[in-house]
Write an enzyme that holds these catalytic residues in place. Structure first.
Site, PDB file in Angstrom:
ATOM      1  N   LYS A 153       0.751  -1.226   0.093  1.00 37.66           N
ATOM      2  CA  LYS A 153      -0.022  -0.094  -0.083  1.00 37.66           C
ATOM      3  C   LYS A 153       1.085   1.118   0.035  1.00 37.66           C
ATOM      4  O   LYS A 153       2.209   1.110   0.191  1.00 37.66           O
ATOM      5  CB  LYS A 153      -1.018   0.041   1.120  1.00 37.66           C
ATOM      6  CG  LYS A 153      -1.895  -1.134   1.095  1.00 37.66           C
ATOM      7  CD  LYS A 153      -2.841  -1.380   2.390  1.00 37.66           C
ATOM      8  CE  LYS A 153      -4.054  -2.328   2.432  1.00 37.66           C
ATOM      9  NZ  LYS A 153      -4.664  -2.378   3.629  1.00 37.66           N
ATOM     10  N   TYR A 183     -12.936  -3.134  -3.172  1.00 32.56           N
ATOM     11  CA  TYR A 183     -13.257  -2.891  -1.840  1.00 32.56           C
ATOM     12  C   TYR A 183     -14.711  -2.949  -1.855  1.00 32.56           C
ATOM     13  O   TYR A 183     -15.461  -2.276  -0.827  1.00 32.56           O
ATOM     14  CB  TYR A 183     -12.770  -1.673  -0.952  1.00 32.56           C
ATOM     15  CG  TYR A 183     -11.286  -2.209  -0.544  1.00 32.56           C
ATOM     16  CD1 TYR A 183     -11.036  -3.081  -0.053  1.00 32.56           C
ATOM     17  CD2 TYR A 183     -10.362  -0.949  -0.792  1.00 32.56           C
ATOM     18  CE1 TYR A 183      -9.446  -3.361   0.465  1.00 32.56           C
ATOM     19  CE2 TYR A 183      -9.241  -1.212  -0.265  1.00 32.56           C
ATOM     20  CZ  TYR A 183      -8.798  -2.366   0.337  1.00 32.56           C
ATOM     21  OH  TYR A 183      -7.300  -2.473   0.735  1.00 32.56           O
ATOM     22  N   ASN A 243      -2.034  -0.141   7.214  1.00 30.79           N
ATOM     23  CA  ASN A 243      -1.397  -1.556   7.722  1.00 30.79           C
ATOM     24  C   ASN A 243      -0.609  -2.120   6.525  1.00 30.79           C
ATOM     25  O   ASN A 243      -0.461  -3.443   6.401  1.00 30.79           O
ATOM     26  CB  ASN A 243      -2.505  -2.289   8.160  1.00 30.79           C
ATOM     27  CG  ASN A 243      -3.702  -2.500   7.067  1.00 30.79           C
ATOM     28  OD1 ASN A 243      -3.566  -1.986   5.967  1.00 30.79           O
ATOM     29  ND2 ASN A 243      -4.605  -3.262   7.333  1.00 30.79           N
ATOM     30  N   HIS A 300      -1.909  -5.211   1.374  1.00 33.16           N
ATOM     31  CA  HIS A 300      -3.007  -6.098   0.920  1.00 33.16           C
ATOM     32  C   HIS A 300      -2.881  -7.493   0.609  1.00 33.16           C
ATOM     33  O   HIS A 300      -1.815  -7.593  -0.088  1.00 33.16           O
ATOM     34  CB  HIS A 300      -3.622  -5.325   0.063  1.00 33.16           C
ATOM     35  CG  HIS A 300      -5.005  -6.210  -0.613  1.00 33.16           C
ATOM     36  ND1 HIS A 300      -6.074  -6.242   0.098  1.00 33.16           N
ATOM     37  CD2 HIS A 300      -5.222  -7.036  -1.494  1.00 33.16           C
ATOM     38  CE1 HIS A 300      -6.888  -7.033  -0.618  1.00 33.16           C
ATOM     39  NE2 HIS A 300      -6.294  -7.601  -1.623  1.00 33.16           N
ATOM     40  N   GLU A 346      -9.508 -10.465  -7.637  1.00 30.49           N
ATOM     41  CA  GLU A 346      -8.745  -9.652  -7.611  1.00 30.49           C
ATOM     42  C   GLU A 346      -7.597  -9.579  -8.723  1.00 30.49           C
ATOM     43  O   GLU A 346      -7.299  -8.204  -9.268  1.00 30.49           O
ATOM     44  CB  GLU A 346      -8.211  -9.582  -6.185  1.00 30.49           C
ATOM     45  CG  GLU A 346      -9.183  -8.924  -5.257  1.00 30.49           C
ATOM     46  CD  GLU A 346      -8.617  -8.743  -3.749  1.00 30.49           C
ATOM     47  OE1 GLU A 346      -9.396  -8.444  -2.907  1.00 30.49           O
ATOM     48  OE2 GLU A 346      -7.526  -9.523  -3.653  1.00 30.49           O
TER      49      GLU A 346
HETATM   50  P1  GDP Z   1      -7.725  -6.982   5.062  1.00 24.44           P
HETATM   51  O1  GDP Z   1      -8.434  -8.114   4.162  1.00 24.44           O
HETATM   52  O2  GDP Z   1      -7.039  -7.556   6.452  1.00 24.44           O
HETATM   53  O3  GDP Z   1      -6.764  -5.934   4.339  1.00 24.44           O
HETATM   54  O4  GDP Z   1      -9.039  -6.277   5.786  1.00 24.44           O
HETATM   55  P2  GDP Z   1     -10.515  -5.904   5.386  1.00 24.44           P
HETATM   56  O5  GDP Z   1     -10.635  -6.529   3.957  1.00 24.44           O
HETATM   57  O6  GDP Z   1     -11.500  -5.845   6.471  1.00 24.44           O
HETATM   58  O7  GDP Z   1     -10.219  -4.298   5.229  1.00 24.44           O
HETATM   59  C1  GDP Z   1      -9.366  -3.485   4.103  1.00 24.44           C
HETATM   60  C2  GDP Z   1      -8.539  -2.480   4.339  1.00 24.44           C
HETATM   61  O8  GDP Z   1      -9.505  -1.462   4.980  1.00 24.44           O
HETATM   62  C3  GDP Z   1      -7.682  -2.924   5.703  1.00 24.44           C
HETATM   63  O9  GDP Z   1      -6.667  -3.514   5.398  1.00 24.44           O
HETATM   64  C4  GDP Z   1      -7.601  -1.461   6.314  1.00 24.44           C
HETATM   65  O10 GDP Z   1      -6.645  -0.649   5.432  1.00 24.44           O
HETATM   66  C5  GDP Z   1      -8.901  -0.747   5.969  1.00 24.44           C
HETATM   67  N1  GDP Z   1      -9.656  -0.789   7.280  1.00 24.44           N
HETATM   68  C6  GDP Z   1     -10.430  -1.888   7.846  1.00 24.44           C
HETATM   69  N2  GDP Z   1     -10.861  -1.687   9.022  1.00 24.44           N
HETATM   70  C7  GDP Z   1     -10.688  -0.439   9.286  1.00 24.44           C
HETATM   71  C8  GDP Z   1     -11.024   0.444  10.338  1.00 24.44           C
HETATM   72  O11 GDP Z   1     -11.667  -0.066  11.332  1.00 24.44           O
HETATM   73  N3  GDP Z   1     -10.642   1.725  10.223  1.00 24.44           N
HETATM   74  C9  GDP Z   1      -9.733   2.160   9.125  1.00 24.44           C
HETATM   75  N4  GDP Z   1      -9.448   3.496   9.116  1.00 24.44           N
HETATM   76  N5  GDP Z   1      -9.444   1.413   8.147  1.00 24.44           N
HETATM   77  C10 GDP Z   1      -9.687   0.062   8.354  1.00 24.44           C
HETATM   78 MG    MG Z   2      -9.806  -7.885   2.819  1.00 23.20          MG
END
Ligand code: GDP
Ligand code: MG
Length: 161
Positions: free
Chosen positions: A20, A60, A123, A126, A137
């Site tokens: 990222k 997303y 974080n 991805h 994807e």
């Molecule tokens: P991943 O698959 O582990 O990347 O997690 P998800 O698919 O649930 O979410 C996608 C991305 O959205 C995450 O990697 C974070 O960058 C962001 N994200 C998820 N939850 C949060 C949150 O509670 N707050 C914020 N600011 N970003 C979030």
């Molecule tokens: Mg995810």
């Protein structure tokens, strides 16, 4: 025969990984690629991209209603991303383990997020979360012509029949 391609189920599994914008800015690209290489996965696609909101809306699609979605879009378009496709036995599951928990505070030390991040909003990396999502994807981020099916010389030492 060490160097012949053997038919182990799942060896052709692929996943999308993206460093990222924060990971690129912090010069972590090399360290992240290194972890996949040393594990034994095969790199089949790699490019730097300035991601569009249109692509992120598809990428997303399950997060549109989340309160953090607008800030996620700003984050992901704040600078270039390095997108990769990695291939190998159980690569989707292994990559999620290597990347660590979404919430950086829950990510184990030794994982990419556990080593390189402290907050969910930055974080670093991805990774696709299932084989079905990975296929979707990869086709969203890469053209077929950008994926190279090359022969790894160490294949027979990574996969034992
Ligand atoms: P991943 O698959 O582990 O990347 O997690 P998800 O698919 O649930 O979410 C996608 C991305 O959205 C995450 O990697 C974070 O960058 C962001 N994200 C998820 N939850 C949060 C949150 O509670 N707050 C914020 N600011 N970003 C979030
Ligand atoms: Mg995810």
């Amino acid at each position: 025969k060490l160097n012949s391609y053997i038919d182990i189920p799942g060896v052709k599994e692929r996943t999308l990984v993206a460093v990222k914008p924060d990971g690129v800015q912090r010069r972590l690209v090399g360290q992240i690629i290194k972890r996949f290489e040393q594990r034994g996965f095969r790199l089949v696609g790699l490019k730097m991209v300035q991601v569009s909101e249109e692509l992120l809306d598809q990428h997303y699609v399950s997060l549109h209603k989340k309160p953090f979605y607008p800030s996620l879009l700003r984050y992901m378009t704040s600078g270039p991303v390095v997108a990769m496709v990695w291939e190998g036995h159980n690569v989707v599951k292994s990559t999620r383990m290597l990347v660590g928990d979404t919430n950086s505070a829950e990510a184990m030390p030794g994982t990419l997020r556990g080593d390189f991040s402290i907050h969910v909003s930055r974080n670093v990396v991805h990774a696709s979360d299932s084989t079905e999502v990975a296929q979707k994807e990869i086709s969203l981020w890469f053209q077929c012509s950008e994926l190279i099916d090359w022969e790894c010389c160490d294949h027979g030492n990574i996969y034992h029949p």
